[in-house]
Design an enzyme around this catalytic site. Sequence first.
Site, PDB file in Angstrom:
ATOM      1  N   ARG A  32       0.812  -1.222   0.000  1.00 22.23           N
ATOM      2  CA  ARG A  32       0.000   0.000   0.000  1.00 22.23           C
ATOM      3  C   ARG A  32       0.844   1.271   0.000  1.00 22.23           C
ATOM      4  NH1 ARG A  32      -3.523  -1.242   5.171  1.00 22.23           N
ATOM      5  NH2 ARG A  32      -4.052   0.959   4.916  1.00 22.23           N
ATOM      6  N   THR A  96       2.120 -16.737   5.209  1.00 16.97           N
ATOM      7  CA  THR A  96       3.353 -16.717   6.000  1.00 16.97           C
ATOM      8  C   THR A  96       3.759 -18.123   6.446  1.00 16.97           C
ATOM      9  OG1 THR A  96       2.013 -16.198   7.952  1.00 16.97           O
ATOM     10  CG2 THR A  96       3.076 -14.356   6.819  1.00 16.97           C
ATOM     11  N   ARG A 350      34.502  15.247   0.222  1.00 19.51           N
ATOM     12  CA  ARG A 350      34.045  14.004  -0.397  1.00 19.51           C
ATOM     13  C   ARG A 350      34.824  12.793   0.108  1.00 19.51           C
ATOM     14  NH1 ARG A 350      34.397  15.348  -6.606  1.00 19.51           N
ATOM     15  NH2 ARG A 350      33.787  13.144  -6.745  1.00 19.51           N
ATOM     16  N   LYS A 368      38.555  15.652  -2.417  1.00 19.66           N
ATOM     17  CA  LYS A 368      38.213  14.258  -2.740  1.00 19.66           C
ATOM     18  C   LYS A 368      39.502  13.452  -2.804  1.00 19.66           C
ATOM     19  CE  LYS A 368      38.116  12.628  -6.617  1.00 19.66           C
ATOM     20  NZ  LYS A 368      39.016  11.763  -7.450  1.00 19.66           N
ATOM     21  N   ASN A 403      43.322  16.692 -11.901  1.00 20.43           N
ATOM     22  CA  ASN A 403      43.678  15.292 -11.687  1.00 20.43           C
ATOM     23  C   ASN A 403      43.225  14.357 -12.796  1.00 20.43           C
ATOM     24  OD1 ASN A 403      41.042  15.874 -10.942  1.00 20.43           O
ATOM     25  ND2 ASN A 403      40.954  14.275  -9.394  1.00 20.43           N
TER      26      ASN A 403
END
Length: 481
Positions: A32, A96, A350, A368, A403
């Site tokens: 639901r 179940t 980061r 980073k 980089n």
Amino acid sequence: MAAKRGNLKRSSGGKGEAQPVVVILTVGVGARLRSSLPGVLHRVAGQTLLETILETAESLSPARTAIVLGPARREIEETLEGRSVTVVVQDPRGGTADATRRALAELQDSAGPVLLIPGDLPLLRRETLAALLDRQRQGLDLAFLSFRPPEAADFGRVARERKGRVVGIAAAGKAVARGKETPEVNAGVYCFDGGALRRALETLARRGSSRDPDLAETVALLASGRGKVEAVEAEDWREAWSIRTRRDLAAAEEVARRRAVERALDAGATVLDPLTTRIGPRVEIEPDVVIHPFVSLEGRSVLREGCEVLSFTRVADSVLAPRAVVGPSSDVEGARIGARSRVGPFARVRPGTVLEEDVRVGNFVETKKVVLRHGVKASHLSYLGDAEIGAETNIGAGVITCNYDGEKKNRTTIGRNAFIGSDCPLVAPVTIGDGAWVGAGSTVTEDVPAGALALTRPPQKNIEGWVERRREKKSGKETRR
């Protein structure tokens, strides 16, 4: 003699006792929620429902853990990669009891108690499961969790005889009239003796009483014979709060948030605005931490003694050392922030970033996979990625470690006590030695020796009288018009 309900107590786990088998039932969860995402992959407190249930169950050190999935299982299986779990598929879907039978068929070598948990109970605590397990080990065929919610219409009622002995689970009924006691209902969490569960499932299969038999039917089945069955009532009814709708998700989020804030307060932290603070369940907080309004602490973050997180900041899977300060309006993920270091405002740190002691990463700086040694200062407007920067080095505004060459990432290495002037691209791979200087506006493409000055900008050229000649030329054009 009537079964006693007793208070929940933490299990001590006697020596020589077989460890439990855990079965998590996910089939039908979230039907639901109005979502294409499987129900157990929705999140509360930053974790999926499945992650939360798994971590809670794994804290009991089970012998085996099985997860029963429905036919549409691909997304869930992807999240289970790397985990030591047995995946059982129920296809076609059934009740179940059928799901449990399939799981037991894969766990035939396990002899301990069987703990069955729905996959949509994100507020269920480890202490409650441990107490349920402990109660079953006291000679019961079945101990199951019950609770008393404000609205019980959607839950099966615990049926007891006059002396209080559990005799079964009645079907869900209408809401209780005002003034009457809130009924005790079934939470769907069961702890069985393994042999008793197998015998009960065999009996249900022989009877064929319903197309999709439910585990709740085993309660009456065991109680009607000589089985020992007991309902253990949860201390906090919200632990058994199943996630059925988006409203349930929002309500569970609020409960989890409040629990986490209270845990931080109990640990000795100062939370300036509990209503706007979000703290994940795996976050560790030490005394004298200060958390400002609108802060989100996520994942396996650790905040050491005396650090401070300022407003509108997110910290995820990171470690903040004592007296570090982060924010405001910063994002820190997968990083280690050293003692007395300061990050922000408006910084993005980061994964793979390591800041040692007394480092300064200021406004609009992004890092980073970089190591900034003791005392490094990068105060504003820089990108530092795939680099190591030596102690006490100064990074000017607009410095960029270039980089990426289009195919691979390259490293930049800067020594101790270096000075990198403003607006300098450093084209990796490149090394700048200890004590070297790079003049503002220089593009560095070759290594700079220790103690050297690197300058690459072209010589300045001044053209005398250029402005006046331009003005006269422009005026003449306008006159001819």
